[in-house]
Design an enzyme around this catalytic site. Structure first.
Site, PDB file in Angstrom:
ATOM      1  N   TYR A 180       0.817  -1.212   0.000  1.00 37.66           N
ATOM      2  CA  TYR A 180       0.000   0.000   0.000  1.00 37.66           C
ATOM      3  C   TYR A 180       0.858   1.271   0.000  1.00 37.66           C
ATOM      4  O   TYR A 180       0.368   2.344  -0.323  1.00 37.66           O
ATOM      5  CB  TYR A 180      -0.945   0.034   1.214  1.00 37.66           C
ATOM      6  CG  TYR A 180      -2.088  -0.958   1.143  1.00 37.66           C
ATOM      7  CD1 TYR A 180      -2.259  -1.781   0.032  1.00 37.66           C
ATOM      8  CD2 TYR A 180      -2.998  -1.070   2.182  1.00 37.66           C
ATOM      9  CE1 TYR A 180      -3.304  -2.689  -0.027  1.00 37.66           C
ATOM     10  CE2 TYR A 180      -4.047  -1.976   2.122  1.00 37.66           C
ATOM     11  CZ  TYR A 180      -4.188  -2.789   1.018  1.00 37.66           C
ATOM     12  OH  TYR A 180      -5.226  -3.678   0.963  1.00 37.66           O
TER      13      TYR A 180
ATOM     14  N   LYS B 254       2.584 -15.260   2.736  1.00 42.10           N
ATOM     15  CA  LYS B 254       2.493 -16.007   1.470  1.00 42.10           C
ATOM     16  C   LYS B 254       3.926 -16.393   1.100  1.00 42.10           C
ATOM     17  O   LYS B 254       4.428 -16.087   0.007  1.00 42.10           O
ATOM     18  CB  LYS B 254       1.819 -15.108   0.412  1.00 42.10           C
ATOM     19  CG  LYS B 254       1.479 -15.800  -0.877  1.00 42.10           C
ATOM     20  CD  LYS B 254       0.291 -16.738  -0.789  1.00 42.10           C
ATOM     21  CE  LYS B 254       0.096 -17.481  -2.096  1.00 42.10           C
ATOM     22  NZ  LYS B 254      -0.852 -18.610  -1.991  1.00 42.10           N
TER      23      LYS B 254
ATOM     24  N   ASP C  31      -3.893 -17.844   1.922  1.00 42.40           N
ATOM     25  CA  ASP C  31      -5.048 -18.499   1.286  1.00 42.40           C
ATOM     26  C   ASP C  31      -5.656 -19.529   2.235  1.00 42.40           C
ATOM     27  O   ASP C  31      -6.884 -19.632   2.370  1.00 42.40           O
ATOM     28  CB  ASP C  31      -4.671 -19.126  -0.061  1.00 42.40           C
ATOM     29  CG  ASP C  31      -3.331 -19.834  -0.056  1.00 42.40           C
ATOM     30  OD1 ASP C  31      -2.558 -19.681   0.923  1.00 42.40           O
ATOM     31  OD2 ASP C  31      -3.043 -20.564  -1.016  1.00 42.40           O
TER      32      ASP C  31
ATOM     33  N   ASP D 183      -5.877  -6.442   5.720  1.00 43.58           N
ATOM     34  CA  ASP D 183      -7.024  -5.676   5.236  1.00 43.58           C
ATOM     35  C   ASP D 183      -8.151  -6.644   4.889  1.00 43.58           C
ATOM     36  O   ASP D 183      -9.305  -6.483   5.298  1.00 43.58           O
ATOM     37  CB  ASP D 183      -6.571  -4.887   3.992  1.00 43.58           C
ATOM     38  CG  ASP D 183      -7.592  -3.881   3.524  1.00 43.58           C
ATOM     39  OD1 ASP D 183      -8.666  -3.782   4.140  1.00 43.58           O
ATOM     40  OD2 ASP D 183      -7.324  -3.193   2.526  1.00 43.58           O
TER      41      ASP D 183
ATOM     42  N   ASP E 141     -11.644  -8.040   7.406  1.00 46.34           N
ATOM     43  CA  ASP E 141     -13.030  -7.887   6.959  1.00 46.34           C
ATOM     44  C   ASP E 141     -13.737  -9.239   6.951  1.00 46.34           C
ATOM     45  O   ASP E 141     -14.911  -9.339   7.309  1.00 46.34           O
ATOM     46  CB  ASP E 141     -13.083  -7.293   5.540  1.00 46.34           C
ATOM     47  CG  ASP E 141     -13.227  -5.774   5.569  1.00 46.34           C
ATOM     48  OD1 ASP E 141     -12.920  -5.176   6.630  1.00 46.34           O
ATOM     49  OD2 ASP E 141     -13.634  -5.192   4.561  1.00 46.34           O
TER      50      ASP E 141
END
Ligand code: NAD
Length: 354
Positions: A138, A189, A221, A245, A249
């Protein structure tokens, strides 16, 4: 307790007004709370042409803590990127050095049926997601849209994490696990990304300072899958900015309503910015139907983390529980047999219960 209050856009002003009622009640009870208001997001753009006006950042820096509603609205969607509301959020986090974002995902017994998962999977759920907030893809440079030698256009971003960025957030993770169930799962990851391989190496090193904590690693994942398969296996989840992020959620939906979830973003000295996990919900703004409990519970987190007043935090949390026990519900958490009330009435009920 000098608190900067930034209502922002959409439902922001409505929900923050309810949290302000709660703080006002606490002030009357003797807490030295001082509130000062400023604009952020679209409201900042409308007032000063900037989603984070200088005066707002100055106020935030001078305050002990910041309470934020939410930013964003359809009318700002076509502004150039630097003027968009979410830039105000990114800049205030960066400007205050808020690198650790704590998001609890808790299922209240009264709301166990609001979850989209079976009650037995989520009943008693209490996990903490710790998302690194000021690094990763980001913020990485270079980024942009470029034209390749063959004439084709290409969009690109850069993912990176420095050792110090990983170390400091890992310490926050291990320290929060110490205060909870003593388990930390670091999500990355590392099978594909070099940044993640390095993240895993540093987290494993920091773990040596916390021998009481059971550390595990999980690919993002798989973590996304495990959160809906068996979420109670987790205690603290530590992860980077982009994975956090998305996972936070996802975790918020386990609890039934995003309208119930507070968050804290902390710097190295526990100064913090507190806000609900949800956005500005422009679809329901101005209708007095938004759920203000996430914002009110953000005040509880502020009392716990910035002001070290666990007693006050618990008092707010207990008041919210009592209101739920009375059967009062905003529309997002309503179920048959309960009493549906609006945003302002919910704020009043919490104050009454305090
Ligand atoms: P959102 O969280 O605003 O809304 C998602 C859904 O949840 C909507 O149906 C909304 O009505 C509902 N909802 C959210 N909060 C609620 C509450 N307190 N009570 C009842 N229902 C609630 O996410 P979105 O729709 O993807 O984004 C809307 C705007 O918010 C966009 O401009 C986005 O950029 C912005 N946003 C801001 C933040 C932030 O300020 N931290 C975070 C996410 C999105």
């Amino acid at each position: 307790m000098k608190i900067a209050v930034l209502p922002g856009d959409g439902i922001g002003p409505e929900i923050v007004a309810q949290a302000a009622k709660v703080m006002e009640a606490l002030r009357k009870d003797g807490l030295p709370i001082e509130l000062e208001y400023a604009h952020i997001g679209g409201a900042g753009y409308d007032a000063a042409g900037d989603p984070l006006p200088d005066a707002t950042l100055k106020l935030a820096k001078e305050s002990d803590a910041v309470l934020l509603g939410a930013v964003g609205g359809y009318q700002y969607d076509n502004l150039p990127r630097p003027q968009r509301p979410e830039q105000g959020l990114l800049r205030i986090r960066k400007g205050l050095g808020l690198f650790a974002n704590l998001r609890p995902a808790m299922v209240y017994p009264e709301l166990v049926n609001a979850s989209s998962l079976k009650p037995e999977l989520v009943s008693g759920l209490d996990i903490m997601i710790l998302r690194e907030l000021t690094g990763d893809i980001y913020f990485g440079q270079p980024r942009g849209i470029r034209t390749l030698e063959n004439g084709e256009r290409q969009g690109f971003d850069t993912m990176h994490y420095s050792e110090s960025e990983i170390r400091r957030v890992a310490h926050v993770g291990f320290q929060s696990a110490m205060k909870r169930g003593k388990k930390l799962c670091s999500v990355d990851k590392a099978n594909v990304l070099d940044t993640s391989m390095f993240w895993r190496e540093i987290v494993t090193e920091v773990a040596k300072e916390y021998p009481q904590i059971e550390l595990s690693h999980m690919y993002v994942d798989n973590a996304a899958m495990q959160l809906v398969r068996a979420p109670k296996q987790f205690d603290v989840i530590l992860t980077g900015n982009i994975f956090g992020d998305i996972l936070s959620d996802e975790a918020s939906m386990l609890t039934g309503s995003i309208g119930m979830l507070p968050s804290a973003s902390l710097d190295a000295n526990n100064k913090g910015l507190y806000e609900p996990c949800h956005g500005s919900a422009p679809d329901i703004a101005g209708k007095d139907i938004a759920n203000p409990l996430a914002t009110i519970l953000s005040v509880a987190m502020m009392m716990r983390y910035t002001f070290a007043r666990v007693d006050v935090a618990q008092r707010i949390e207990t008041s919210v529980r009592k209101v739920l026990q009375q059967g009062l519900r905003t529309g997002d958490i309503y179920e048959a047999g309960m009493q549906k009330i609006g945003c302002a009435a919910m704020g009043d009920a919490v104050v009454e219960s305090l």
